[in-house]
Design a protein around this motif. Structure first.
Motif, PDB file in Angstrom:
ATOM      1  N   GLN A   1       0.851  -1.222   0.132  1.00  0.00           N
ATOM      2  CA  GLN A   1      -0.128  -0.173   0.035  1.00  0.00           C
ATOM      3  C   GLN A   1       0.783   1.221   0.001  1.00  0.00           C
ATOM      4  OE1 GLN A   1      -0.001  -2.427   2.393  1.00  0.00           O
ATOM      5  NE2 GLN A   1       0.861  -1.547   4.201  1.00  0.00           N
ATOM      6  N   ASP A   2       2.118   1.147   0.203  1.00  0.00           N
ATOM      7  CA  ASP A   2       3.070   2.356   0.444  1.00  0.00           C
ATOM      8  C   ASP A   2       3.806   2.228  -0.872  1.00  0.00           C
ATOM      9  OD1 ASP A   2       2.283   3.172   2.812  1.00  0.00           O
ATOM     10  OD2 ASP A   2       3.581   1.583   3.798  1.00  0.00           O
ATOM     11  N   GLY A   3       3.610   1.304  -1.947  1.00  0.00           N
ATOM     12  CA  GLY A   3       4.269   1.554  -3.040  1.00  0.00           C
ATOM     13  C   GLY A   3       5.583   0.894  -3.262  1.00  0.00           C
ATOM     14  N   GLU A   4       5.861   0.200  -1.955  1.00  0.00           N
ATOM     15  CA  GLU A   4       7.283  -0.546  -1.993  1.00  0.00           C
ATOM     16  C   GLU A   4       7.205  -2.012  -2.719  1.00  0.00           C
ATOM     17  OE1 GLU A   4       8.479   0.865   2.509  1.00  0.00           O
ATOM     18  OE2 GLU A   4       6.950  -0.765   2.249  1.00  0.00           O
ATOM     19  N   LEU A   5       8.123  -2.171  -3.414  1.00  0.00           N
ATOM     20  CA  LEU A   5       8.114  -3.534  -4.004  1.00  0.00           C
ATOM     21  C   LEU A   5       8.339  -4.623  -3.073  1.00  0.00           C
ATOM     22  CD1 LEU A   5       8.146  -4.907  -6.844  1.00  0.00           C
ATOM     23  CD2 LEU A   5      10.699  -4.578  -6.911  1.00  0.00           C
ATOM     24  N   VAL A   6       7.521  -5.505  -2.782  1.00  0.00           N
ATOM     25  CA  VAL A   6       7.892  -6.455  -1.654  1.00  0.00           C
ATOM     26  C   VAL A   6       8.270  -7.876  -2.400  1.00  0.00           C
ATOM     27  CG1 VAL A   6       6.221  -5.392  -0.142  1.00  0.00           C
ATOM     28  CG2 VAL A   6       5.418  -7.420  -1.842  1.00  0.00           C
ATOM     29  N   ALA A   7       7.985  -8.237  -3.555  1.00  0.00           N
ATOM     30  CA  ALA A   7       8.483  -9.551  -4.125  1.00  0.00           C
ATOM     31  C   ALA A   7       8.247  -9.470  -5.668  1.00  0.00           C
ATOM     32  CB  ALA A   7       7.279 -10.749  -3.548  1.00  0.00           C
ATOM     33  N   VAL A   8       9.045 -10.196  -6.100  1.00  0.00           N
ATOM     34  CA  VAL A   8       9.281 -10.368  -7.757  1.00  0.00           C
ATOM     35  C   VAL A   8       9.251 -11.733  -8.010  1.00  0.00           C
ATOM     36  CG1 VAL A   8      10.443  -9.728  -9.832  1.00  0.00           C
ATOM     37  CG2 VAL A   8      10.713  -8.158  -8.008  1.00  0.00           C
ATOM     38  N   GLY A   9       8.365 -12.191  -8.882  1.00  0.00           N
ATOM     39  CA  GLY A   9       8.214 -13.546  -9.170  1.00  0.00           C
ATOM     40  C   GLY A   9       8.507 -13.781 -10.522  1.00  0.00           C
ATOM     41  N   ARG A  10       9.272 -14.781 -11.043  1.00  0.00           N
ATOM     42  CA  ARG A  10       9.179 -15.219 -12.430  1.00  0.00           C
ATOM     43  C   ARG A  10       8.806 -16.630 -12.654  1.00  0.00           C
ATOM     44  NH1 ARG A  10      13.245 -12.508 -10.415  1.00  0.00           N
ATOM     45  NH2 ARG A  10      13.909 -10.173 -11.217  1.00  0.00           N
ATOM     46  N   ASN A  11       7.997 -16.677 -13.446  1.00  0.00           N
ATOM     47  CA  ASN A  11       7.270 -17.874 -13.751  1.00  0.00           C
ATOM     48  C   ASN A  11       7.302 -18.721 -15.101  1.00  0.00           C
ATOM     49  OD1 ASN A  11       5.477 -19.931 -11.888  1.00  0.00           O
ATOM     50  ND2 ASN A  11       4.263 -19.730 -13.946  1.00  0.00           N
ATOM     51  N   THR A  12       7.571 -19.794 -15.266  1.00  0.00           N
ATOM     52  CA  THR A  12       7.560 -20.416 -16.469  1.00  0.00           C
ATOM     53  C   THR A  12       6.462 -21.482 -16.569  1.00  0.00           C
ATOM     54  OG1 THR A  12       9.856 -20.332 -16.699  1.00  0.00           O
ATOM     55  CG2 THR A  12       9.108 -21.641 -18.275  1.00  0.00           C
ATOM     56  N   LEU A  13       5.659 -21.318 -17.775  1.00  0.00           N
ATOM     57  CA  LEU A  13       4.612 -22.124 -17.948  1.00  0.00           C
ATOM     58  C   LEU A  13       4.542 -22.729 -19.449  1.00  0.00           C
ATOM     59  CD1 LEU A  13       1.442 -22.550 -16.593  1.00  0.00           C
ATOM     60  CD2 LEU A  13       0.785 -21.075 -18.484  1.00  0.00           C
ATOM     61  N   LEU A  14       4.321 -24.056 -19.352  1.00  0.00           N
ATOM     62  CA  LEU A  14       4.499 -24.779 -20.538  1.00  0.00           C
ATOM     63  C   LEU A  14       2.953 -25.048 -21.006  1.00  0.00           C
ATOM     64  CD1 LEU A  14       3.913 -28.066 -21.369  1.00  0.00           C
ATOM     65  CD2 LEU A  14       6.090 -27.957 -20.225  1.00  0.00           C
ATOM     66  N   THR A  15       2.512 -24.908 -22.202  1.00  0.00           N
ATOM     67  CA  THR A  15       1.247 -25.233 -22.757  1.00  0.00           C
ATOM     68  C   THR A  15       1.268 -26.340 -24.016  1.00  0.00           C
ATOM     69  OG1 THR A  15       1.376 -23.887 -24.582  1.00  0.00           O
ATOM     70  CG2 THR A  15       0.401 -22.751 -22.622  1.00  0.00           C
ATOM     71  N   HIS A  16       0.419 -27.381 -23.886  1.00  0.00           N
ATOM     72  CA  HIS A  16       0.622 -28.552 -24.619  1.00  0.00           C
ATOM     73  C   HIS A  16      -0.711 -29.020 -25.235  1.00  0.00           C
ATOM     74  CE1 HIS A  16      -0.573 -31.586 -21.962  1.00  0.00           C
ATOM     75  NE2 HIS A  16      -0.040 -30.848 -21.053  1.00  0.00           N
ATOM     76  N   ARG A  17      -0.662 -29.639 -26.402  1.00  0.00           N
ATOM     77  CA  ARG A  17      -2.109 -30.155 -26.848  1.00  0.00           C
ATOM     78  C   ARG A  17      -2.239 -31.440 -26.238  1.00  0.00           C
ATOM     79  NH1 ARG A  17       0.653 -30.152 -32.974  1.00  0.00           N
ATOM     80  NH2 ARG A  17       2.141 -30.994 -31.684  1.00  0.00           N
ATOM     81  N   THR A  18      -3.645 -31.782 -26.537  1.00  0.00           N
ATOM     82  CA  THR A  18      -4.140 -33.192 -26.115  1.00  0.00           C
ATOM     83  C   THR A  18      -3.347 -34.236 -26.945  1.00  0.00           C
ATOM     84  OG1 THR A  18      -5.930 -33.001 -27.941  1.00  0.00           O
ATOM     85  CG2 THR A  18      -6.401 -32.233 -25.694  1.00  0.00           C
ATOM     86  N   PRO A  19      -3.326 -35.470 -26.491  1.00  0.00           N
ATOM     87  CA  PRO A  19      -2.834 -36.711 -27.280  1.00  0.00           C
ATOM     88  C   PRO A  19      -3.433 -36.677 -28.735  1.00  0.00           C
ATOM     89  CG  PRO A  19      -3.232 -37.226 -24.878  1.00  0.00           C
ATOM     90  CD  PRO A  19      -3.710 -35.877 -25.327  1.00  0.00           C
ATOM     91  N   GLU A  20      -4.729 -36.501 -28.538  1.00  0.00           N
ATOM     92  CA  GLU A  20      -5.426 -36.545 -29.977  1.00  0.00           C
ATOM     93  C   GLU A  20      -4.939 -35.579 -30.793  1.00  0.00           C
ATOM     94  OE1 GLU A  20      -6.918 -36.255 -27.033  1.00  0.00           O
ATOM     95  OE2 GLU A  20      -7.691 -38.335 -26.567  1.00  0.00           O
ATOM     96  N   ALA A  21      -4.670 -34.189 -30.520  1.00  0.00           N
ATOM     97  CA  ALA A  21      -4.546 -33.221 -31.379  1.00  0.00           C
ATOM     98  C   ALA A  21      -2.966 -33.455 -31.928  1.00  0.00           C
ATOM     99  CB  ALA A  21      -4.410 -31.855 -30.647  1.00  0.00           C
ATOM    100  N   VAL A  22      -2.117 -34.081 -30.895  1.00  0.00           N
ATOM    101  CA  VAL A  22      -0.719 -34.266 -31.261  1.00  0.00           C
ATOM    102  C   VAL A  22      -0.795 -35.454 -32.460  1.00  0.00           C
ATOM    103  CG1 VAL A  22       1.408 -35.182 -30.407  1.00  0.00           C
ATOM    104  CG2 VAL A  22       0.313 -33.401 -29.051  1.00  0.00           C
TER     105      VAL A  22
END
Lengths: 184, 147
Positions: A151-172
């Motif tokens: 609420q004071d504008g202070e940076l409290v945390a920074v997170g970096r995230n890696t997400l993978l997306t993939h197809r269904t076995p049928e689509a592959v």
């Protein structure tokens, strides 16, 4: 849920269009509260009194109960219910499939977050690339950075995230068999 | 030292020192606690039919649960005057129903640090009795100095 596109998918076009895009800064629905902290600790049987015991926490340098590290994103968000109309970059990024798995997470914690604090988050899309996995030889990976302030504008945390997306076995399988437009 | 409430000091930590680990059993009650605590309702974490249709052998535990399990090891270890500055982890394999998890760690280095607290580097991980290490992780924690 990612947005699987129909027809031709060009990762270079997606990279040019999407890397660097950011959400507006968005304040969490509620202040940091005791009871969600208690439920969060329950799932991993965490008994730390800094998170659970207001009397103990008052006697520490923090002066009040603090949120477990992993809850900064939780309290900067709106929760699942009731649903809000808000921008979700990950739902907009074009992908090949609609299935997703979270892979790598890296957080820096810069300041304590106390009960009563109000947190705000902003997400920046920092990378998109293709890399094969067992389930899908054309899986699409998405990297984001979350910046969380109080609420004071202070940076409290920074997170970096890696997400993978993939197809269904049928689509592959359909793609491997040469069927055009095999998506999702 | 009792976990969480006792205080650990930077001078007393040795390179190679093991952190006191702990165990979690992934019962179906634990699965419900996972959803309750994380508020993550993506069905791949609680609906076996959905998970199998997506190509997985069963449901698997979510990122929030994983992060909480690793964080607990660190916050118990650093004590109330310590601080976890950084935690990074890779979800390489899955933790699934009926697995027995062990959360463990080891000190890999020490540095003076810039401020009043000293730095300690830690390798930590989650392993289960089905596939071994599922979640390797690295952390930097800060500990107070004596005196």
């Amino acid at each position: 849920m990612p947005r699987a596109v129909e027809g031709k998918y060009d990762i270079e076009v997606v990279r040019r269009e999407w890397i660097g895009k950011a959400t507006d800064a968005r304040r969490g629905r509620y202040p940091v509260e005791h009871d969600p902290i208690r439920r969060y600790c329950h799932m991993v049987e965490d008994r730390n009194p800094l998170f659970l015991d207001p009397e103990f926490a008052a006697g520490t340098e923090y002066g009040a109960v603090i949120a477990p590290l992993g809850m900064v994103g939780y309290f900067a968000g709106n929760g699942a219910w009731p649903p809000l109309e808000e921008r979700n970059l990950l739902a907009e990024v074009p992908t090949r499939g609609v299935r997703l798995i979270n892979m790598n997470t890296d957080w820096e914690y810069l300041k304590p977050v106390r009960v009563g604090d109000r947190l705000t988050t902003q997400t920046v899309l920092t990378d998109i690339f293709e890399k094969p996995i067992r389930l899908d030889p054309k899986a699409v990976w998405i990297v984001t950075e979350n910046r969380i302030t109080n609420q004071d504008g202070e940076l409290v945390a920074v997170g970096r995230n890696t997400l993978l997306t993939h197809r269904t076995p049928e689509a592959v399988a359909a793609d491997a068999a040469g069927m055009e437009g095999a998506r999702a | 030292m009792t976990t969480a409430t006792g205080q650990r000091y930077w001078e007393d930590v040795a390179d190679g020192e093991e952190l006191a680990g702990y165990e979690l059993r992934l019962t179906w009650t634990k699965m419900v606690q996972q959803v309750s605590g994380s508020q993550d309702f993506y069905p791949v974490h609680h609906d076996p039919g959905f998970a199998r249709e997506a190509g997985h052998s069963d449901i698997f535990y979510n990122t929030s649960f994983t992060q909480a399990a690793l964080s607990r090891l660190l916050t118990d270890w650093v004590g109330p005057a310590g601080w976890v500055r950084r935690l990074g982890f890779q979800m390489r394999k899955m933790n699934m129903p009926d697995d027995r998890l062990q959360v463990k760690g080891v000190v890999t280095g020490k540095a003076e640090g810039d401020g009043p607290l000293g730095e300690v580097s830690i390798d930590l991980w989650i392993e289960n009795d089905r596939v071994g290490i599922t979640t390797p992780a690295e952390a930097t924690v800060l500990l107070p100095r004596r005196g």
